[in-house]
Design a protein around this motif. Structure first.
Motif, short mmCIF file in Angstrom:
data_model
loop_
_atom_site.label_atom_id
_atom_site.label_comp_id
_atom_site.label_asym_id
_atom_site.label_seq_id
_atom_site.Cartn_x
_atom_site.Cartn_y
_atom_site.Cartn_z
N SER A 32 8.54 29.81 15.49
CA SER A 32 7.78 28.92 16.37
C SER A 32 6.28 29.24 16.40
O SER A 32 5.45 28.32 16.40
CB SER A 32 8.36 28.94 17.78
N PRO B 14 21.31 26.13 16.24
CA PRO B 14 21.27 27.21 15.25
C PRO B 14 22.63 27.34 14.56
O PRO B 14 23.68 27.09 15.16
CB PRO B 14 20.98 28.46 16.10
N ARG C 66 8.20 25.00 22.24
CA ARG C 66 6.83 25.40 21.91
C ARG C 66 6.23 24.44 20.88
O ARG C 66 5.08 24.01 20.98
CB ARG C 66 6.80 26.81 21.31
N SER D 219 14.67 25.52 24.22
CA SER D 219 14.64 26.71 23.37
C SER D 219 13.22 26.89 22.84
O SER D 219 12.31 26.16 23.24
CB SER D 219 15.61 26.54 22.19
N ARG D 220 13.03 27.82 21.90
CA ARG D 220 11.71 28.00 21.29
C ARG D 220 11.22 26.73 20.61
O ARG D 220 10.02 26.60 20.36
CB ARG D 220 11.76 29.15 20.29
N PHE E 26 16.36 22.37 19.06
CA PHE E 26 17.06 21.81 20.21
C PHE E 26 16.26 22.07 21.47
O PHE E 26 15.56 23.08 21.58
CB PHE E 26 18.49 22.34 20.31
N GLY F 48 19.67 30.38 9.45
CA GLY F 48 20.28 29.44 10.40
C GLY F 48 19.56 29.37 11.73
O GLY F 48 20.01 28.70 12.66
N ARG F 49 18.43 30.08 11.85
CA ARG F 49 17.70 30.08 13.12
C ARG F 49 16.74 28.89 13.19
O ARG F 49 16.24 28.42 12.16
CB ARG F 49 16.91 31.38 13.29
#
Ligand SMILES: N[C@@H](CCC(=O)N[C@@H](CS)C(=O)NCC(=O)O)C(=O)O
Length: 90
Positions: free
Chosen positions: A60, A33, A14, A10-11, A7, A45-46
């Motif tokens: 990432s 997440p 990157r 967020s990370r 999304f 779930g990350r």
């Protein structure tokens, strides 16, 4: 083709940035997440997660390192086993 799950803000950014910089063809699946989709690509779930064929890469930095290695012409990394690579990762 790559499929990126994550999304904005967020990370995930990157990885989006990296994919854009290397000019890769990719699909973006916007999801949060711990969504059902997130659990389908990462048991924790990350996000982000990147699907490459039938395999999934999570984290990432691991994803960006993989992309840099797969697209050496883009010039984002050095060859494994070189001093430059070790210094970059130091
Ligand atoms: N080291 C991982 C961290 C992944 C991570 O924690 N992502 C956040 C979103 S930016 C997340 O999924 N948070 C939900 C959680 O920690 O349960 C990476 O860089 O991709």
């Amino acid at each position: 083709m790559y499929v990126l799950y994550g999304f904005p803000g967020s990370r995930t950014t990157r990885v989006t940035w990296m994919l854009e910089e290397i000019g890769a063809d990719y699909e973006f699946v916007a999801t949060r997440p711990h969504s059902k989709i997130a659990y389908s690509v990462n048991p924790s779930g990350r996000l982000p997660a990147l699907k490459v064929d039938n395999e999934t890469i999570i984290d990432s930095i691991a994803i960006c390192s993989y992309l840099a290695d797969c697209h050496p012409v883009a010039g984002f990394t050095y060859s494994p086993g070189t001093i430059e690579r070790a210094q970059m990762e130091s």
